[in-house]
Enzyme design. Structure first.
Site, PDB file in Angstrom:
ATOM      1  N   GLY A  62       0.865  -1.207   0.051  1.00  0.00           N
ATOM      2  CA  GLY A  62      -0.130  -0.100   0.185  1.00  0.00           C
ATOM      3  C   GLY A  62       0.972   1.233   0.163  1.00  0.00           C
TER       4      GLY A  62
ATOM      5  N   SER B  36       5.612 -13.024   3.332  1.00  0.00           N
ATOM      6  CA  SER B  36       6.082 -12.758   4.845  1.00  0.00           C
ATOM      7  C   SER B  36       7.312 -13.346   4.870  1.00  0.00           C
ATOM      8  CB  SER B  36       5.206 -12.857   5.696  1.00  0.00           C
ATOM      9  OG  SER B  36       3.649 -12.182   5.447  1.00  0.00           O
TER      10      SER B  36
ATOM     11  N   TYR C   4      -9.614  -4.683  -0.258  1.00  0.00           N
ATOM     12  CA  TYR C   4      -9.734  -4.396   1.285  1.00  0.00           C
ATOM     13  C   TYR C   4     -11.253  -3.973   1.218  1.00  0.00           C
ATOM     14  CZ  TYR C   4      -5.033  -3.893   2.829  1.00  0.00           C
ATOM     15  OH  TYR C   4      -3.472  -4.379   3.519  1.00  0.00           O
TER      16      TYR C   4
ATOM     17  N   GLY D 262       6.852  -8.432  -0.991  1.00  0.00           N
ATOM     18  CA  GLY D 262       6.319  -7.193  -1.142  1.00  0.00           C
ATOM     19  C   GLY D 262       7.542  -6.273  -0.812  1.00  0.00           C
ATOM     20  N   ARG D 263       8.294  -6.112   0.274  1.00  0.00           N
ATOM     21  CA  ARG D 263       9.123  -5.176   0.505  1.00  0.00           C
ATOM     22  C   ARG D 263      10.246  -5.240  -0.437  1.00  0.00           C
ATOM     23  NH1 ARG D 263       8.022  -6.737   6.001  1.00  0.00           N
ATOM     24  NH2 ARG D 263       7.141  -5.079   7.375  1.00  0.00           N
TER      25      ARG D 263
ATOM     26  N   ARG E 235       1.202   0.283  14.814  1.00  0.00           N
ATOM     27  CA  ARG E 235       2.572   0.431  14.234  1.00  0.00           C
ATOM     28  C   ARG E 235       3.247   1.625  14.726  1.00  0.00           C
ATOM     29  NH1 ARG E 235       0.585  -0.737   7.953  1.00  0.00           N
ATOM     30  NH2 ARG E 235      -0.811  -2.920   8.416  1.00  0.00           N
TER      31      ARG E 235
ATOM     32  N   HIS F 179       0.858 -10.646   7.025  1.00  0.00           N
ATOM     33  CA  HIS F 179       0.764  -9.466   6.605  1.00  0.00           C
ATOM     34  C   HIS F 179       2.216  -8.606   6.789  1.00  0.00           C
ATOM     35  CE1 HIS F 179      -2.351  -6.507   5.355  1.00  0.00           C
ATOM     36  NE2 HIS F 179      -1.385  -5.505   5.553  1.00  0.00           N
TER      37      HIS F 179
END
Length: 416
Positions: free
Chosen positions: A101, A339, A151, A361-362, A186, A307
């Site tokens: 996101g 993950s 989402y 993702g990262r 977070r 996630h």
């Protein structure tokens, strides 16, 4: 807060290579360091952080370190094939790009760069439900390699329309994310001046002058940010549902008012199944009992994921729960995993433990931040090259040969 625990040899920062060029990157950690150099702290922390004490970040990466690949030699590996077929489509490698996101915060039009890189590499790209670019624009680029992450909103009409748009755009799959029933704590983001992405990243800059001052020490990012007009990037997929003429900040606030959908149940999943004509995947399943329910609801696949350790710090690593989910559903549905994936070997370990495919993702977000489209392609090439080399080293010319026999266990050979 600390950086992720994985810290391989060759780390650019440790070598003092402060001006490393994209062409010099040889692993994902190099892209990680380049992204950190380019981005202001508030942006980099959003990519990097987990939540609370961030134990989950370590749990995800250490889960892969528990396993060792057992090589077999005197095998003809002169030709190695890493293609993989899932949901009736053959991809060139057994991995894809996870939803990330707010990618447009880190590199302008990053969502479309991810789509283009996925198309060119023939791998899937899951567009985030919090993307800045539109479903239709990304699907036009990537075709069936474009998947969309739903989402869900508390308004069923919005959900139905997002699903319709995904189907009409020709996207290959719909990925319902179920592990965000409430927002998470977070703490990096909170310390930097904003509670979560829905609050608007750049609104925080005006709240904390020190954050803006630090951002000014990253001139490459600042120049691009100002060139595109500054301010909060638009959530284009949600813009049609906000009041007419709403600004980007107002669209963020509207989106925050309609999600998370914390009353979502299995009945809603059944509705989504009826609405989407192609592959339906549930992302965030960690319990084998939920996997069986997803199977009964007609889902085509499960993306086993915590996630990226950003929702529940006490959750197990995704890889740790994979074998139990595989035992529950067997070959009756496609199992995907994300993950903690940082190396090509990680992907092969996951496939040995029962995954059909992996996502990350990262790493590709590091690539986008560090070098735009070329950086994303660099990340993909790094993974592809590592998979090819490890397949050769372990004596596995084809992915369909992978299984538990390629993993060392202390009780070997009693379990064979």
């Amino acid at each position: 807060m600390r950086d992720p625990v994985w810290n391989p040899a060759g780390l650019a920062e440790r070598q003092g290579e402060r001006d490393m060029k994209l062409k010099d990157a040889i692993n994902i950690e190099d892209l990680h360091w380049m992204a950190k150099r380019r981005l202001p702290k508030i942006a980099f922390d959003f990519i990097e952080g987990g939540l609370e004490d961030e134990h989950g970040l370590e749990r995800n990466t250490s889960a892969f370190q528990k396993h060792q690949l057992l090589p077999r030699y005197l095998v003809d590996v002169s030709k190695r094939d890493q293609t993989k077929t899932i949901f009736g489509q053959t991809f060139s490698s057994p991995f894809g790009i996870s939803p990330t996101g707010g990618a447009g915060l880190f590199r302008y039009r990053a969502d479309l760069m991810l789509a283009e890189a996925a198309r060119d590499a023939n791998i899937p790209y899951i567009m985030s439900g919090a993307s800045n670019d539109a479903i239709e624009a990304a699907a036009k680029i990537a075709g069936k390699n474009h998947w969309y992450q739903l989402y869900a909103a508390r308004n069923p009409e919005i959900n139905a329309d997002l699903i319709r748009r995904t189907a009409d755009a020709g996207s290959g799959a719909l990925v319902l994310t179920v592990d965000t029933p409430v927002s998470s704590k977070r703490e990096r983001n909170i310390r930097n001046g904003f509670a979560n992405i829905r609050g608007g990243l750049f609104q925080a800059f005006s709240l904390k002058p020190a954050i803006l001052a630090e951002a000014l020490t990253h001139p490459g990012w600042i120049v691009e940010y100002l060139k595109r007009g500054g301010g909060t990037p638009m959530l284009q997929n949600w813009q049609p549902y906000a009041p007419r003429g709403a600004s980007a900040e107002e669209v963020y606030k509207f989106t925050s008012s309609v999600r998370p959908f914390n009353a979502q149940t299995w009945r809603d999943l059944e509705t989504y199944r009826k609405l989407f004509p192609r592959a339906l995947i549930v992302k965030g399943i960690m319990d084998p009992r939920d996997a069986l329910r997803a199977l009964d609801a007609g889902c085509d696949g499960i993306l086993v994921s915590n996630h990226g350790a950003r929702q529940l710090d006490q959750a197990p690593g995704s890889l740790d729960v994979l074998p139990a989910i595989k035992a529950a559903v067997g070959d009756r549905m496609t199992l995907l995993l994300d993950s903690g994936v940082r190396r090509g070997a990680d992907i092969l370990i996951a496939l040995c433990l029962g995954a059909d495919f992996c996502f990350m993702g990262r790493p590709t977000l590091y690539g986008a931040a560090a070098g735009g489209l070329a950086g994303v392609k660099k990340a993909v090439d790094i993974f592809r090259g590592e998979i090819d080399l490890v397949m050769g080293q372990i004596g596995c010319p084809s992915l369909d040969q992978l299984g538990p026999d390629f993993l060392w266990t202390e009780d070997w050979p009693r379990n064979r």
